[in-house]
Design a protein around this motif. Sequence first.
Motif, PDB file in Angstrom:
ATOM      1  N   PHE A 107      41.551  38.589  26.978  1.00 34.53           N
ATOM      2  CA  PHE A 107      42.093  37.224  26.931  1.00 34.53           C
ATOM      3  C   PHE A 107      41.885  36.616  25.541  1.00 34.53           C
ATOM      4  O   PHE A 107      42.802  36.049  24.949  1.00 34.53           O
ATOM      5  CB  PHE A 107      41.374  36.392  28.004  1.00 34.53           C
ATOM      6  N   GLU A 108      40.668  36.768  25.006  1.00 34.32           N
ATOM      7  CA  GLU A 108      40.374  36.158  23.703  1.00 34.32           C
ATOM      8  C   GLU A 108      41.117  36.902  22.584  1.00 34.32           C
ATOM      9  O   GLU A 108      41.660  36.291  21.668  1.00 34.32           O
ATOM     10  CB  GLU A 108      38.859  36.144  23.437  1.00 34.32           C
ATOM     11  N   ILE A 166      40.842  36.552  34.831  1.00 35.23           N
ATOM     12  CA  ILE A 166      39.410  36.224  34.648  1.00 35.23           C
ATOM     13  C   ILE A 166      38.883  35.524  35.905  1.00 35.23           C
ATOM     14  O   ILE A 166      37.798  35.808  36.403  1.00 35.23           O
ATOM     15  CB  ILE A 166      39.202  35.286  33.425  1.00 35.23           C
ATOM     16  N   TYR A 201      46.640  30.194  25.439  1.00 30.05           N
ATOM     17  CA  TYR A 201      47.459  30.165  26.654  1.00 30.05           C
ATOM     18  C   TYR A 201      48.948  30.359  26.378  1.00 30.05           C
ATOM     19  O   TYR A 201      49.760  29.492  26.660  1.00 30.05           O
ATOM     20  CB  TYR A 201      47.198  28.873  27.434  1.00 30.05           C
ATOM     21  N   TYR A 258      30.941  35.181  31.189  1.00 31.40           N
ATOM     22  CA  TYR A 258      31.808  35.203  30.003  1.00 31.40           C
ATOM     23  C   TYR A 258      31.828  36.574  29.325  1.00 31.40           C
ATOM     24  O   TYR A 258      32.333  36.714  28.216  1.00 31.40           O
ATOM     25  CB  TYR A 258      31.378  34.076  29.034  1.00 31.40           C
ATOM     26  N   THR A 278      37.863  39.145  29.886  1.00 27.18           N
ATOM     27  CA  THR A 278      37.632  38.009  28.980  1.00 27.18           C
ATOM     28  C   THR A 278      37.886  38.443  27.530  1.00 27.18           C
ATOM     29  O   THR A 278      38.511  37.714  26.749  1.00 27.18           O
ATOM     30  CB  THR A 278      36.189  37.472  29.137  1.00 27.18           C
ATOM     31  N   GLU A 295      36.240  29.113  21.275  1.00 29.43           N
ATOM     32  CA  GLU A 295      35.996  28.168  22.375  1.00 29.43           C
ATOM     33  C   GLU A 295      34.523  27.807  22.468  1.00 29.43           C
ATOM     34  O   GLU A 295      33.665  28.652  22.205  1.00 29.43           O
ATOM     35  CB  GLU A 295      36.317  28.814  23.736  1.00 29.43           C
ATOM     36  N   GLY A 323      38.483  22.995  37.286  1.00 26.76           N
ATOM     37  CA  GLY A 323      38.267  24.233  36.518  1.00 26.76           C
ATOM     38  C   GLY A 323      37.285  24.090  35.386  1.00 26.76           C
ATOM     39  O   GLY A 323      37.116  25.008  34.592  1.00 26.76           O
ATOM     40  N   SER A 324      36.676  22.914  35.237  1.00 27.00           N
ATOM     41  CA  SER A 324      35.763  22.666  34.121  1.00 27.00           C
ATOM     42  C   SER A 324      36.455  22.752  32.765  1.00 27.00           C
ATOM     43  O   SER A 324      35.818  23.055  31.752  1.00 27.00           O
ATOM     44  CB  SER A 324      34.573  23.645  34.172  1.00 27.00           C
ATOM     45  N   THR A 325      37.754  22.468  32.765  1.00 26.21           N
ATOM     46  CA  THR A 325      38.468  22.404  31.480  1.00 26.21           C
ATOM     47  C   THR A 325      37.853  21.320  30.599  1.00 26.21           C
ATOM     48  O   THR A 325      37.856  21.437  29.369  1.00 26.21           O
ATOM     49  CB  THR A 325      39.971  22.116  31.733  1.00 26.21           C
TER      50      THR A 325
HETATM   51  C1  AVI Z   1      39.581  27.039  30.914  1.00 24.29           C
HETATM   52  N1  AVI Z   1      38.138  27.030  30.733  1.00 24.29           N
HETATM   53  C2  AVI Z   1      37.490  26.106  31.651  1.00 24.29           C
HETATM   54  C3  AVI Z   1      37.502  28.346  30.722  1.00 24.29           C
HETATM   55  C4  AVI Z   1      35.971  28.199  30.574  1.00 24.29           C
HETATM   56  O1  AVI Z   1      35.252  28.670  31.463  1.00 24.29           O
HETATM   57  O2  AVI Z   1      35.521  27.598  29.609  1.00 24.29           O
HETATM   58  C5  AVI Z   1      38.049  29.207  29.581  1.00 24.29           C
HETATM   59  C6  AVI Z   1      37.448  30.580  29.535  1.00 24.29           C
HETATM   60  N2  AVI Z   1      37.353  31.305  28.469  1.00 24.29           N
HETATM   61  C7  AVI Z   1      36.809  32.459  28.768  1.00 24.29           C
HETATM   62  N3  AVI Z   1      36.532  32.493  30.067  1.00 24.29           N
HETATM   63  C8  AVI Z   1      36.945  31.318  30.579  1.00 24.29           C
END
Ligand code: AVI
Length: 324
Positions: free
Chosen positions: A217-218, A50, A39, A207, A214, A281, A162-164
């Motif tokens: 982003f990665e 996304i 981030y 994903y 995505t 992740e 957001g399910s973080t």
């Molecule tokens: C921030 N988080 C909840 C996202 C997730 O869905 O795990 C991060 C993410 N990474 C790729 N897409 C979304």
Amino acid sequence: MSPRNFAFREIPSPDAGLLEVVIAGLNQEPKRLPCSLLYDEAGSRLFDAICDTDEYYITRTEVALLERHGPQIAEWIGPASVVVELGAGNLQKARLLLQHFPSPVTYVPVDISKEHLRQSALEFAEALNHVKVQAICADFHQADAIRSVLPLEGRRVLFFPGSTIGNLEPDEALQFLRQSQQILGNKGMVLVGVDLKKDASILNAAYNDAAGITALFETNILVRLKRELGAALDPQSFVYKGFYNEPLGRVEMYLVSLREQTVRIGPRQFPFKTGERIHLENSYKYSVSEFQALAAKAGLLPLDTWVDADRLFSLHLLECQAPR
Ligand code: AVI
């Protein structure tokens, strides 16, 4: 000029610098980098993109739940609240929620992405002028420092959408929920968004969006390492791979080296074999009862739970147990 209902402060992170974190991660076997590094400013904007893709159902489903149940949530929480949002992003969801809250209400968005936070918080303060906005640029794990700058009056509510929470390992999530009660104190509540277990095809699509956002982003994490650490590497020599690991109930996200190569960061060298991965992740998925059991273990009891008709996503309102 900033609106009168707006304040911004920064809590410097006591953590190791970027270089130390990256070296420690790439020295691990298998190699990994913490997802908080995704981030930077560009990464935050890519993450917003996304959330707008057709495949990533999480944001729109949670938004619909907040739109539908916002008035009821506001009623549960009551007047004179202090709503703290950790990892606040673009503040879109808090806006939906807090429009239903009566004045006085204080909103404390916490995020590490400084300019993105400042801009979003300013827009928020202008749009909802009955809300006092006190934005904090900090890593959301700095519970003590965050608590020390919160207003003393009012019921504290932790908003973690957001399910973080799914990006934490289950034992870290437990620890996080326990620690959140240090921020909350007496009569505190937690409103948390939790992604639900579901068919692997829906998760794999979410994903691996067709537009490749995505993946961008990665991979942006490598662009960041080049720019901020002068890393000698070619971001194009890695590809993104994300998939649902059903037995473990989590989506795993990696960058995979397309060839044998050596990444250089300052004097350090990190050799990669073809196909070798950097783990970025995990995104854990829970059933409603699994999550409630985790929360109960942390001392948080369910007041109400909302789930959409397709059972994709859940919102949990939890209350801190009175100290025994
Ligand atoms: C921030 N988080 C909840 C996202 C997730 O869905 O795990 C991060 C993410 N990474 C790729 N897409 C979304």
